[in-house]
Motif scaffolding. Structure first.
Motif, short mmCIF file in Angstrom:
data_model
loop_
_atom_site.label_atom_id
_atom_site.label_comp_id
_atom_site.label_asym_id
_atom_site.label_seq_id
_atom_site.Cartn_x
_atom_site.Cartn_y
_atom_site.Cartn_z
N TYR A 111 1.40 -5.07 3.96
CA TYR A 111 1.46 -5.02 5.32
C TYR A 111 0.18 -5.49 5.89
CZ TYR A 111 5.60 -1.89 6.03
OH TYR A 111 6.81 -1.39 6.04
N SER A 112 -0.07 -6.14 6.88
CA SER A 112 -1.33 -6.72 7.70
C SER A 112 -1.60 -5.88 9.06
CB SER A 112 -1.05 -8.31 7.99
OG SER A 112 -1.28 -8.85 6.82
N LEU A 113 -2.84 -5.69 9.13
CA LEU A 113 -3.13 -5.03 10.47
C LEU A 113 -3.10 -5.73 11.52
CD1 LEU A 113 -4.50 -2.14 11.35
CD2 LEU A 113 -6.68 -3.25 11.05
N CYS A 114 -2.23 -5.11 12.57
CA CYS A 114 -2.09 -6.00 13.91
C CYS A 114 -2.79 -5.44 15.08
CB CYS A 114 -0.67 -6.50 13.83
SG CYS A 114 0.42 -4.92 14.26
N THR A 145 4.18 -8.16 6.02
CA THR A 145 3.86 -9.37 6.08
C THR A 145 5.01 -10.25 5.05
OG1 THR A 145 1.54 -8.80 5.93
CG2 THR A 145 2.12 -11.14 5.54
N GLU A 176 -7.41 -4.54 6.12
CA GLU A 176 -6.64 -5.77 6.90
C GLU A 176 -5.24 -5.65 6.45
OE1 GLU A 176 -8.59 -9.38 9.25
OE2 GLU A 176 -9.68 -9.12 7.48
N THR A 177 -5.31 -5.76 5.09
CA THR A 177 -4.02 -5.76 4.43
C THR A 177 -3.92 -4.58 3.61
OG1 THR A 177 -4.96 -6.85 2.69
CG2 THR A 177 -4.09 -8.46 4.36
N TYR A 232 0.39 -1.66 11.46
CA TYR A 232 0.39 -2.46 10.39
C TYR A 232 1.73 -3.26 10.46
CZ TYR A 232 -3.84 -1.21 7.93
OH TYR A 232 -5.12 -0.90 7.66
N ARG A 233 1.72 -4.60 10.46
CA ARG A 233 2.97 -5.04 10.47
C ARG A 233 3.27 -5.88 9.18
NH1 ARG A 233 3.41 -10.11 14.73
NH2 ARG A 233 1.65 -11.02 13.33
#
Length: 264
Positions: free
Chosen positions: A188-191, A253, A164-165, A250-251
């Motif tokens: 990054y965080s999975l979006c 963070t 997820e991250t 991934y966005r």
């Protein structure tokens, strides 16, 4: 592809626009190719070039192309841009982190793959690959699940886990970073997860999308429902599972939001 209206265009209008640009959804399409085609159409057709470039930059990974002669150490470099990173998958690369490391690992070219060295004046064994220069706000990773061999295309069902991250700086070694590497927040965080169901010749795409409240939702055409992270993890693949993750977005963070995202 551009409208004077400030409101989002209805999805049917968007699909008709793609159809006029020869992206037809009544035939099998590759999700990554469609994604890149849409970004290229935005670049070509938007009258507001500054906005088009800004959209492009959301996904642009800047890399250094690297060639080094293994005998005289002559080095040749260049700059290239990628809107999605192609991830080679195999039984030995069973995690996204492994795939990212492999992408940035320098490969040796020997025997029939030797390159011409300007300094040596003849073909020599070389070390070749990419080095990272900068990362975008949204990092798109394409799991290459389709492989062509002797004219036959097959789907690879290998299991590839993804977190997820994701912290790129913790994955890559110093050798994978260019001397021009731009230090920035690499957390990054999975979006979103684009999922392919089916085989190489026939299939269907669906998506898992992370809402701003950290909840996950599953979208299959017009059908949408809330799901758990555990269900998203079912798309890792393995054991000939048909529903497999194909693209990961991934966005980046913001530092202050990292804890909030990771607790979602």
């Amino acid at each position: 592809m551009q409208s004077d209206q400030s409101q989002p265009a209805p999805h049917q209008d968007f699909l008709r626009c793609l159809d006029r640009n020869y992206i037809c959804f009544h035939v099998q399409q590759d999700a990554d190719e469609v994604f890149l085609s849409i970004l290229n159409l935005i670049q070509q057709q938007m009258s507001d070039k500054a906005l088009a470039q800004e959209i492009h930059s959301l996904y642009k990974v800047t890399v250094e192309t690297y060639l080094q002669c293994l005998e005289c150490t002559y080095i040749e470099t260049g700059t290239s841009f990628l809107l999605s990173l192609p991830m080679h998958i195999s039984e030995s690369h069973d995690s996204l982190e492994d795939c990212v490391r492999f992408f940035f690992k320098l490969q040796e070219l020997r025997d029939g793959d030797k390159c011409y060295c300007e300094k040596c004046g003849e073909k020599k064994p070389f070390k070749q690959g990419f080095k990272l220069i900068s990362l975008p706000p949204v990092l798109c990773l394409h799991l290459k699940r389709f492989r062509n061999s002797h004219g036959y295309t097959r789907k690879l069902h290998y299991k590839v886990t993804f977190p997820e991250t994701l912290n790129i700086s913790e994955i890559l070694t110093a050798e994978a970073l260019s001397e021009r590497y731009v230090q920035s927040d690499s957390q990054y965080s999975l979006c979103a997860v684009i999922v392919h169901s089916g085989d190489a010749m026939f299939g269907h795409y669906t998506a898992y999308v992370r809402h701003k409240d950290q909840s996950w939702y599953y979208a299959n055409d017009s059908y949408v429902r809330q799901v758990s992270w555990k269900e998203v993890q079912n798309t890792y693949g393995g054991s000939q599972r048909e529903d497999t993750a194909y693209m990961l977005l991934y966005r980046r963070t913001p530092e202050g939001k990292q804890q909030e995202w990771s607790s979602g």
